[in-house]
Design an enzyme around this catalytic site. Structure first.
Site, PDB file in Angstrom:
ATOM      1  N   GLY A  92     -46.062  -2.407  55.292  1.00  0.00           N
ATOM      2  CA  GLY A  92     -45.410  -2.318  53.989  1.00  0.00           C
ATOM      3  C   GLY A  92     -44.030  -1.691  54.040  1.00  0.00           C
ATOM      4  O   GLY A  92     -43.448  -1.515  55.102  1.00  0.00           O
TER       5      GLY A  92
ATOM      6  N   GLY B  26     -36.411  -7.657  58.040  1.00  0.00           N
ATOM      7  CA  GLY B  26     -37.115  -7.953  59.304  1.00  0.00           C
ATOM      8  C   GLY B  26     -38.493  -8.536  59.019  1.00  0.00           C
ATOM      9  O   GLY B  26     -38.873  -9.581  59.552  1.00  0.00           O
ATOM     10  N   HIS B  27     -39.244  -7.847  58.142  1.00  0.00           N
ATOM     11  CA  HIS B  27     -40.571  -8.353  57.760  1.00  0.00           C
ATOM     12  C   HIS B  27     -40.458  -9.728  57.099  1.00  0.00           C
ATOM     13  O   HIS B  27     -41.242 -10.631  57.378  1.00  0.00           O
ATOM     14  CB  HIS B  27     -41.236  -7.408  56.754  1.00  0.00           C
ATOM     15  CG  HIS B  27     -41.494  -6.025  57.266  1.00  0.00           C
ATOM     16  ND1 HIS B  27     -40.847  -4.929  56.755  1.00  0.00           N
ATOM     17  CD2 HIS B  27     -42.346  -5.559  58.210  1.00  0.00           C
ATOM     18  CE1 HIS B  27     -41.290  -3.843  57.373  1.00  0.00           C
ATOM     19  NE2 HIS B  27     -42.195  -4.187  58.260  1.00  0.00           N
TER      20      HIS B  27
ATOM     21  N   HIS C 169     -38.689  -4.870  54.591  1.00  0.00           N
ATOM     22  CA  HIS C 169     -37.249  -5.110  54.681  1.00  0.00           C
ATOM     23  C   HIS C 169     -37.033  -6.531  55.208  1.00  0.00           C
ATOM     24  O   HIS C 169     -38.007  -7.260  55.466  1.00  0.00           O
ATOM     25  CB  HIS C 169     -36.590  -4.055  55.578  1.00  0.00           C
ATOM     26  CG  HIS C 169     -37.281  -3.880  56.908  1.00  0.00           C
ATOM     27  ND1 HIS C 169     -37.343  -4.874  57.861  1.00  0.00           N
ATOM     28  CD2 HIS C 169     -37.984  -2.828  57.429  1.00  0.00           C
ATOM     29  CE1 HIS C 169     -37.995  -4.442  58.912  1.00  0.00           C
ATOM     30  NE2 HIS C 169     -38.419  -3.205  58.682  1.00  0.00           N
TER      31      HIS C 169
HETATM   32  P1  AMP Z   1     -44.379  -2.552  60.703  1.00  0.00           P
HETATM   33  O1  AMP Z   1     -44.440  -2.700  59.221  1.00  0.00           O
HETATM   34  O2  AMP Z   1     -43.326  -1.620  61.191  1.00  0.00           O
HETATM   35  O3  AMP Z   1     -45.736  -2.295  61.326  1.00  0.00           O
HETATM   36  O4  AMP Z   1     -43.930  -3.974  61.267  1.00  0.00           O
HETATM   37  C1  AMP Z   1     -44.639  -5.139  60.947  1.00  0.00           C
HETATM   38  C2  AMP Z   1     -44.097  -6.294  61.751  1.00  0.00           C
HETATM   39  O5  AMP Z   1     -42.712  -6.465  61.467  1.00  0.00           O
HETATM   40  C3  AMP Z   1     -44.189  -6.087  63.266  1.00  0.00           C
HETATM   41  O6  AMP Z   1     -44.527  -7.313  63.892  1.00  0.00           O
HETATM   42  C4  AMP Z   1     -42.794  -5.651  63.631  1.00  0.00           C
HETATM   43  O7  AMP Z   1     -42.442  -5.939  64.958  1.00  0.00           O
HETATM   44  C5  AMP Z   1     -41.977  -6.474  62.664  1.00  0.00           C
HETATM   45  N1  AMP Z   1     -40.652  -5.887  62.463  1.00  0.00           N
HETATM   46  C6  AMP Z   1     -40.358  -4.609  62.126  1.00  0.00           C
HETATM   47  N2  AMP Z   1     -39.030  -4.432  62.070  1.00  0.00           N
HETATM   48  C7  AMP Z   1     -38.458  -5.618  62.396  1.00  0.00           C
HETATM   49  C8  AMP Z   1     -37.106  -6.085  62.514  1.00  0.00           C
HETATM   50  N3  AMP Z   1     -36.063  -5.275  62.303  1.00  0.00           N
HETATM   51  N4  AMP Z   1     -36.906  -7.375  62.871  1.00  0.00           N
HETATM   52  C9  AMP Z   1     -37.967  -8.204  63.085  1.00  0.00           C
HETATM   53  N5  AMP Z   1     -39.252  -7.829  62.981  1.00  0.00           N
HETATM   54  C10 AMP Z   1     -39.498  -6.558  62.638  1.00  0.00           C
END
Ligand code: AMP
Length: 282
Positions: free
Chosen positions: A32, A37-38, A35
């Site tokens: 959650g 990236g997600h 951003h």
């Molecule tokens: P998280 O919410 O941090 O557990 O991330 C969830 C998913 O989003 C994971 O597969 C991360 O690798 C991916 N993720 C997080 N930050 C980025 C980013 N800046 N660019 C691409 N994928 C991302």
């Protein structure tokens, strides 16, 4: 209409129904506070399957006792809105007490790949990650799972788990999305003041330095890491480097000379926030 599901049982019923209709699903697990990236993962998933399931779960099992679980940022309403806009079909938001009931006692461990880097710095972190993703695989039954290169070791650990446990799931690893400044997007960036945010670019600057050195012919990893440390110190004098590693995703063990397929991975604490980043050097 996007569907928000909170019950494990309901999610399992819906997953069975989707499969019975002959449709494919892609899973995007997140913690959650979404951003770009997600959202890039959701858009990538959109191209890979008929139905995109995004999960939001801040997984207590992957945080260490001195880590930032209670401080981890949350914004469920905002997240749901963003997922809808990015083209998600289903958001699954389970409760921690449903995922880990009181008598929970089964964990999944990937062995060799988790011994270095993040696994070495964060004991039991990967055990928490593999266990939650295994549960999400079982609950949502995806055909495709999409992860970010930002967490490179995590993506390969999960791929290993899926292979070892014979899950017929296709893995997609999507590129890291960055701010204009180069800073890799992360939910944890919200803890920075504008000045600190600039200093947080030290990871990116160090990676770009290594990339340029490799392009100009440097292969020696000692030389590369020494220069990277200097760049980090110059950008953020108070930064604490946890590790700078040159490795291949096949083992995540150190290579001594950069060759094809070598990545640089690093973890640095910037103003109390632990950041990671990586880049393929050749
Ligand atoms: P998280 O919410 O941090 O557990 O991330 C969830 C998913 O989003 C994971 O597969 C991360 O690798 C991916 N993720 C997080 N930050 C980025 C980013 N800046 N660019 C691409 N994928 C991302």
């Amino acid at each position: 209409m996007m569907q928000t599901i909170r019950s494990i049982k309901k999610m399992q019923q819906v997953a069975r129904k989707i499969a019975a209709e002959g449709k494919t699903t892609a899973l995007v697990p997140t913690m959650g506070f979404l951003h770009e990236g997600h959202l890039s993962l959701i858009r990538r998933a959109r191209k890979a399957a008929d139905i995109v399931i995004t999960t939001i779960f801040v997984n207590p099992a992957q945080f260490g006792p001195r880590e930032d679980l209670s401080k981890y940022p949350r914004d469920e309403k905002g997240d749901i809105r963003k997922i809808r806009k990015a083209g998600g079909d289903i958001v699954f938001i389970p409760k921690a007490t449903d995922i880990y009931p009181d008598d929970f006692q089964t964990y999944i461990t990937v062995e060799r790949l988790t011994r270095s880097l993040e696994g070495e710095s964060r004991p039991r972190h990967f055990r928490g990650v593999t266990t939650i993703v295994a549960k999400l695989f079982n609950i949502t039954q995806p055909d495709v799972a999409v992860f970010g290169q930002k967490d490179l070791q995590q993506a390969y650990v999960l791929k290993q788990m899926a292979n070892d446990l014979s899950w017929p799931i296709k893995f997609v690893i999507a590129p890291t999305v960055r701010e204009k400044s180069g800073l890799a997007m992360s939910s944890r960036n919200k803890f920075f003041s504008p000045e600190q945010r600039l200093e947080a670019c030290c990871l990116y600057y160090a990676l770009r330095t290594a990339e340029a050195m490799v392009k100009s012919g440097v292969k020696d990893t000692v030389k590369l890491t020494k220069e990277m440390r200097a760049v980090i110190r110059a950008t953020c004098p108070t930064a604490k480097v946890d590790y700078i590693a040159l490795s291949k995703p096949t083992s995540f063990l150190p290579v001594y000379e950069v060759d094809r397929g070598t990545f640089c991975l690093l973890a640095v604490k910037v103003h109390g926030v632990r950041l990671i980043d990586n880049m393929k050097l050749r």
